[in-house]
Motif scaffolding. Structure first.
Motif: not given
Length: 343
Positions: A45-58, A254-264
């Motif tokens: 049910n995670i989609g109930d907490y996401l909005d149209p136009g949000d971006l999931l990065v995996m 989606v995940g700490t690996t993605t977060a680290r890569t984006l911030e780097y």
């Protein structure tokens, strides 16, 4: 800041030794990043907490079956753990090796189905460089004969189910020795429903290495140095992030690996640069996130670099309150465990 301040008590029975019957049947704890509010949900049910136009990065890295077993000419057993392919040579790898007695440079180890491992060099701490040769390419042999590298805290050998379940459904590019576990909860059907709602998806690659999971051997967090890991951010992913920010929507890692890569890969203004390289960013409390607006993550080991990153994102006190409540509510922890959505 002390490493021991990131410790917490976890009853052993809450360590998820096997995956949930269905990927998206895991529980999902919702944590308000600013308010600290907590609520329970199912991951599907995670989609109930996401909005149209949000971006999931995996992270689309694919876990290689990196654990190998063989014998020396004397009959002694040897375990080889692949760490990283050597640049420019598909048949030679940097590895960790365990054996009953020492293995010397030049020694050969017999593996299954006619594959031979020859030790090119030894390094202190069990590290070595190994060249593989046999009747077929090492990559083909590895997919068939290697074992999935399950984390040691699962206290079991990998079985046939792990070849599928310790891999995300969007895994594409082989090279990781550990799964980006937040992504394990997604199914193709769930991703389809999110897309129908107008939630956008994009991928990057970070080949998760041992450095992410190695224990910190220092007292002060600031003294730790993380190992480098190979990453690649496609141009279309960087463009999707830019467009999402311009629309005023959220970038959800989606995940700490993605977060680290984006911030780097982000500049001071939060613009993510496309390209490939080696990431060595270590994120802990005090870090100001430039790109990530929300985070999907699992429950992580005490005193790990992963729990430090999530503490930096959610706030250490809020996160540890959430962990204590997760223990009280019987959430399942670690790689095959339940998930959090921090918004």
């Amino acid at each position: 800041m002390l490493v021991k301040d990131f410790d917490y008590l976890l009853p052993p029975e809450l360590i998820a030794r096997y995956p949930a019957p269905e990927r998206d049947a895991s529980r999902l704890m919702l944590l308000g990043r600013r308010s600290g509010t907590l609520s329970d949900e199912l991951f599907r049910n995670i989609g109930d907490y996401l909005d149209p136009g949000d971006l999931l990065v995996m992270n689309d890295t694919r876990v290689i079956p990196a654990r190998l077993f063989g014998r020396k000419a004397t009959g002694g057993r040897v375990e080889i753990f692949l760490v990283r392919r050597l640049e420019g040579d598909a048949e030679s790898w940097s590895c960790l090796m365990r054996s009953s007695k020492g293995v010397h440079e030049g020694q050969e180890i017999e593996l299954a189905a006619g594959m031979t491992a020859r030790v090119l060099s030894r390094v202190d701490g069990g590290s070595c460089q190994i060249e593989f040769s046999g009747p077929e390419t090492f990559a083909v042999w590895l997919e068939r004969e290697g074992q999935m590298p399950l984390p040691p805290y699962l206290q079991r050998a990998a079985d046939s189910r792990d070849r599928e379940r310790y891999q995300t459904v969007f895994a594409r590019k082989a090279g990781a020795v550990a799964a980006p576990t937040a992504g394990l909860h997604f199914t193709r059907e769930l991703l389809g429903r999110l897309s129908e709602k107008g939630i956008i998806s994009a991928c990057l690659t970070l080949h998760t290495g041992l450095g992410t999971f190695q224990p910190l051997r220092v007292e002060r967090v600031e003294d730790h140095r993380i190992h480098t890991e190979s990453y690649c951010i496609p141009e279309e992913t960087a463009e999707a992030i830019r467009a999402t920010k311009e629309r005023g929507k959220r970038v959800i890692a989606v995940g700490t690996t993605t977060a680290r890569t984006l911030e780097y890969a982000a500049d001071a203004a939060g613009h993510v640069r496309a390209g490939a390289g080696e990431a060595d960013i270590f994120i802990y409390p005090g870090y100001e996130f430039k790109v990530v607006d929300a985070l999907v993550t699992n429950f992580h080991l005490p005193e790990s670099t992963l729990i430090m990153l999530v503490s930096a994102f959610a706030g250490k006190d809020k996160l540890f309150d959430a962990y204590r409540e997760a223990v009280r509510r019987g959430y399942r922890f670690y790689s095959y465990g339940d998930a959090m959505l921090i918004v």
